[in-house]
Motif scaffolding. Structure first.
Motif, PDB file in Angstrom:
ATOM      1  N   THR A  88       0.869  -0.829   0.199  1.00 47.12           N
ATOM      2  CA  THR A  88       0.087  -0.022   0.501  1.00 47.12           C
ATOM      3  C   THR A  88       0.720   1.113   0.073  1.00 47.12           C
TER       4      THR A  88
ATOM      5  N   ILE B 119      -6.762  -1.044   0.141  1.00 49.04           N
ATOM      6  CA  ILE B 119      -6.292  -2.377   0.778  1.00 49.04           C
ATOM      7  C   ILE B 119      -5.877  -1.963   2.550  1.00 49.04           C
TER       8      ILE B 119
ATOM      9  N   ALA C 241      -7.156   2.771  -4.234  1.00 54.59           N
ATOM     10  CA  ALA C 241      -7.113   0.958  -3.948  1.00 54.59           C
ATOM     11  C   ALA C 241      -6.214   1.166  -2.718  1.00 54.59           C
ATOM     12  N   SER C 242      -4.820   1.396  -3.000  1.00 59.25           N
ATOM     13  CA  SER C 242      -4.121   1.605  -1.353  1.00 59.25           C
ATOM     14  C   SER C 242      -4.389   1.645  -0.288  1.00 59.25           C
TER      15      SER C 242
ATOM     16  N   ASP D 208      -6.688   5.886 -10.139  1.00 57.43           N
ATOM     17  CA  ASP D 208      -6.692   5.685  -8.682  1.00 57.43           C
ATOM     18  C   ASP D 208      -6.229   5.003  -8.010  1.00 57.43           C
TER      19      ASP D 208
END
Length: 369
Positions: free
Chosen positions: A23, A40, A36-37, A32
């Motif tokens: 991440t 997570i 997403a990071s 994006d």
């Protein structure tokens, strides 16, 4: 699932750490990617707390063993003793602590989703609501703890390091029979029937010291610090009026900053300066109260660690607008460009460039709240 986590704690922890590392390097890699990071990372934070709870229960039940099959000794930190006592004594405290932790885990993700899906105007309303909720929860924790310092994290820390664990012990009838047999042979601790105190066997002492045990060495290793035997709530002192005022300022500081941004704009110096002054005043008032109050000669680990954490939070002022736009950004850009030309430092340069837009565009990345 719980049995799987306990039986494979080291492997599960390695997967968590690997995903968490991922991440940090995802932002800027694709469209994006930062969303997403953060998704997570938020999920891992919740899962990590759940896994810690499973390991804590297993450790207290004596089901955890190291890689050599020996039972794991649990040394409860002052932080865990303090928050554990408060959580056990009040359901409301435990609820407020978990709600506050949930907000801290998810606030960046919520802000990103609002900005990308609903726009800038609604973003500041949501940010304000989150900060108001955190202020209310911290005020409740302050009151329920008896007007004591509210730490940055309010849930117990991990009791054991999963990396050093082996296969969990299974509480079977055969294992119970074996423990009774070995206890009689002197390899297990002896427990007094009336006092309930446990005494280590000579064989256990020799095993842990590789046969080189001495009386002085054993006594030194078994010596208890004052905080280890002190009542849990005495690990953090009750505030006097001056310290209580300082703690209230520290709790209200993020909300004051957000209100200033909404009224004057993010590029105005006044919200930045006002937030800094409030935080400096809060720190000085709390330190003065703790150093002059009753029992000030004894240094408390929980208080010391929290004051140290708060001191490091001042670095975030270097990353907040308008200071970042005026001074920090150009210097960081030069550092990143210099690193990009160096084989081993190119990753650092790339990370700086990828995180600069996040520091500038999202409040919670530099809020330190």
């Amino acid at each position: 699932y719980a049995n799987f986590v306990v039986n494979n704690a080291a492997q599960v922890s390695s997967i968590e750490n690997g995903l968490r590392t991922l991440t940090y390097i995802l932002p800027g890699r694709f469209a994006d990617a930062e969303l997403a990071s953060e998704a997570i990372y938020t999920l891992l934070s919740f899962v990590g707390v759940y896994h810690d709870g499973l390991l804590a229960k297993a450790a207290k039940s004596g089901l955890l063993a190291d890689k050599e099959g020996r039972p794991v000794d649990i040394e409860v930190s002052p932080f865990n003793r303090y928050h554990g006592k408060l959580s056990q004594g009040s359901d409301l405290y435990r609820l407020a602590a978990h709600l506050l932790s949930a907000l801290q885990f998810s606030e960046k993700l919520v802000e990103m989703l609002v900005v990308k899906k609903m726009g800038e105007k609604l973003r500041w309303k949501v940010v304000s609501l989150i900060e108001i909720a955190k202020v209310v929860l911290r005020l409740n924790l302050l009151q329920l703890s008896g007007q004591r310092m509210v730490t940055g994290s309010v849930v117990p820390e991990r009791l054991v390091d999963p990396a050093g664990l082996g296969t969990a012990k299974k509480p079977t009838a055969e294992a119970d029979m074996l423990s009774v047999t070995t206890a009689g042979s002197g390899s297990m601790p002896w427990k007094g029937e009336r006092s309930g105190l446990k005494f280590k066997s000579v064989r256990d002492i020799l095993a842990k010291t590789e046969g080189n045990a001495t009386l002085s060495g054993y006594v030194t290793s078994e010596a208890r610090e004052a905080e280890r035997v002190a009542p849990a709530q005495s690990l953090v002192r009750r505030y006097n009026p001056l310290g209580l005022a300082g703690e209230l300022l520290f709790i209200l500081r993020p909300l004051i900053y957000v209100i200033g941004i909404r009224k004057m704009g993010k590029s105005d110096w006044r919200p930045w300066a006002l937030s800094l002054l409030v935080e400096l005043a809060s720190r000085q008032m709390i330190r003065t109260d703790l150093h002059t109050g009753k029992g000030s000669a004894t240094e408390r680990t929980v208080e010391r660690d929290e004051l140290s954490r708060r001191k490091w939070l001042f670095l975030y002022y270097l990353l907040r607008s308008p200071f970042f736009d005026r001074f920090t950004e150009s210097r960081l850009t030069r550092v990143a460009e210099w690193c990009n030309n160096k084989p081993l430092l190119s990753l650092l340069g790339s990370l700086i460039q990828d995180y600069q837009p996040l520091w500038q565009n999202y409040y919670f990345y530099t809020a330190a709240s």
